[in-house]
Motif scaffolding. Structure first.
Motif, PDB file in Angstrom:
ATOM      1  N   CYS A  10       0.829  -1.193   0.000  1.00 39.82           N
ATOM      2  CA  CYS A  10       0.000   0.000   0.000  1.00 39.82           C
ATOM      3  C   CYS A  10       0.871   1.254   0.000  1.00 39.82           C
ATOM      4  O   CYS A  10       1.870   1.324   0.707  1.00 39.82           O
ATOM      5  CB  CYS A  10      -0.890  -0.033   1.242  1.00 39.82           C
ATOM      6  SG  CYS A  10      -1.966   1.374   1.446  1.00 39.82           S
ATOM      7  N   ALA A  19      -1.240  -4.317  -1.169  1.00 36.59           N
ATOM      8  CA  ALA A  19      -2.148  -3.537  -2.009  1.00 36.59           C
ATOM      9  C   ALA A  19      -3.077  -4.444  -2.799  1.00 36.59           C
ATOM     10  O   ALA A  19      -2.691  -5.534  -3.210  1.00 36.59           O
ATOM     11  CB  ALA A  19      -1.333  -2.658  -2.950  1.00 36.59           C
ATOM     12  N   TYR A  42      -0.991   2.675  -4.870  1.00 39.16           N
ATOM     13  CA  TYR A  42      -1.469   1.335  -4.576  1.00 39.16           C
ATOM     14  C   TYR A  42      -2.142   1.343  -3.223  1.00 39.16           C
ATOM     15  O   TYR A  42      -1.584   1.853  -2.254  1.00 39.16           O
ATOM     16  CB  TYR A  42      -0.293   0.357  -4.599  1.00 39.16           C
ATOM     17  CG  TYR A  42       0.356   0.308  -5.949  1.00 39.16           C
ATOM     18  CD1 TYR A  42      -0.194  -0.461  -6.964  1.00 39.16           C
ATOM     19  CD2 TYR A  42       1.486   1.062  -6.218  1.00 39.16           C
ATOM     20  CE1 TYR A  42       0.378  -0.480  -8.228  1.00 39.16           C
ATOM     21  CE2 TYR A  42       2.071   1.052  -7.474  1.00 39.16           C
ATOM     22  CZ  TYR A  42       1.511   0.280  -8.480  1.00 39.16           C
ATOM     23  OH  TYR A  42       2.070   0.273  -9.724  1.00 39.16           O
ATOM     24  N   LEU A  43      -3.343   0.824  -3.187  1.00 40.18           N
ATOM     25  CA  LEU A  43      -4.092   0.859  -1.932  1.00 40.18           C
ATOM     26  C   LEU A  43      -4.407  -0.546  -1.439  1.00 40.18           C
ATOM     27  O   LEU A  43      -4.773  -1.430  -2.223  1.00 40.18           O
ATOM     28  CB  LEU A  43      -5.405   1.623  -2.119  1.00 40.18           C
ATOM     29  CG  LEU A  43      -5.300   3.116  -2.468  1.00 40.18           C
ATOM     30  CD1 LEU A  43      -6.681   3.719  -2.572  1.00 40.18           C
ATOM     31  CD2 LEU A  43      -4.477   3.871  -1.435  1.00 40.18           C
ATOM     32  N   CYS A  44      -4.301  -0.725  -0.127  1.00 44.64           N
ATOM     33  CA  CYS A  44      -4.714  -1.973   0.493  1.00 44.64           C
ATOM     34  C   CYS A  44      -6.244  -1.970   0.597  1.00 44.64           C
ATOM     35  O   CYS A  44      -6.904  -0.978   0.304  1.00 44.64           O
ATOM     36  CB  CYS A  44      -4.070  -2.123   1.870  1.00 44.64           C
ATOM     37  SG  CYS A  44      -4.631  -0.888   3.053  1.00 44.64           S
ATOM     38  N   HIS A  47      -7.624   0.897   2.887  1.00 43.83           N
ATOM     39  CA  HIS A  47      -7.508   2.244   2.346  1.00 43.83           C
ATOM     40  C   HIS A  47      -8.341   2.410   1.085  1.00 43.83           C
ATOM     41  O   HIS A  47      -8.813   3.509   0.792  1.00 43.83           O
ATOM     42  CB  HIS A  47      -6.038   2.578   2.087  1.00 43.83           C
ATOM     43  CG  HIS A  47      -5.324   3.012   3.335  1.00 43.83           C
ATOM     44  ND1 HIS A  47      -4.222   2.371   3.842  1.00 43.83           N
ATOM     45  CD2 HIS A  47      -5.625   4.021   4.197  1.00 43.83           C
ATOM     46  CE1 HIS A  47      -3.862   2.981   4.966  1.00 43.83           C
ATOM     47  NE2 HIS A  47      -4.701   3.979   5.195  1.00 43.83           N
ATOM     48  N   TYR A  48      -8.527   1.328   0.354  1.00 44.37           N
ATOM     49  CA  TYR A  48      -9.398   1.416  -0.822  1.00 44.37           C
ATOM     50  C   TYR A  48     -10.831   1.674  -0.392  1.00 44.37           C
ATOM     51  O   TYR A  48     -11.554   2.445  -1.001  1.00 44.37           O
ATOM     52  CB  TYR A  48      -9.300   0.122  -1.643  1.00 44.37           C
ATOM     53  CG  TYR A  48     -10.114   0.181  -2.909  1.00 44.37           C
ATOM     54  CD1 TYR A  48      -9.850   1.151  -3.877  1.00 44.37           C
ATOM     55  CD2 TYR A  48     -11.150  -0.716  -3.131  1.00 44.37           C
ATOM     56  CE1 TYR A  48     -10.594   1.226  -5.035  1.00 44.37           C
ATOM     57  CE2 TYR A  48     -11.907  -0.653  -4.290  1.00 44.37           C
ATOM     58  CZ  TYR A  48     -11.630   0.315  -5.244  1.00 44.37           C
ATOM     59  OH  TYR A  48     -12.381   0.377  -6.378  1.00 44.37           O
TER      60      TYR A  48
END
Ligand SMILES: [Zn+2]
Length: 68
Positions: A10, A19, A42-44, A47-48
Motif C-alpha cells: 500500500c 495492495a 497502490y491501496l490496500c 484504504h481502498y
C-alpha cells in the motif's frame, strides 16, 4: 487501473499492508490520503474502502451544490 501484482505494498504512508488496487495517485491525494508523489497509488483493502467512501461523499457534495 485495476488489479495489482502480489507483494505490492500500500502506498499510504505508515501503512504496509498488501495492495489490492492501483489508482491514479492524483485522485487518491484528492481524497486526503497520503500517497506520496508517484503517478500511481497502490491501496490496500482498508484504504481502498476509505478512498471509495470519500469519493462517494465528494459526489454527494457536488449534487448538493447543483441543487443550491
Ligand atoms: Zn493501506
Amino acid at each position: 487501473m485495476g488489479r495489482v501484482a502480489k507483494g505490492v505494498k500500500c502506498s499510504v504512508s505508515s501503512c504496509g499492508a498488501e495492495a489490492v488496487r492501483s489508482l491514479s495517485a492524483e485522485k487518491v491525494r484528492a481524497t486526503g490520503l497520503r500517497v506520496g508523489n508517484e503517478r500511481r497509488a497502490y491501496l490496500c483493502k482498508e484504504h481502498y474502502k476509505e478512498y471509495k467512501k470519500k469519493t462517494k461523499k465528494d459526489k454527494q457534495v457536488e449534487q448538493w451544490r447543483y441543487k443550491a
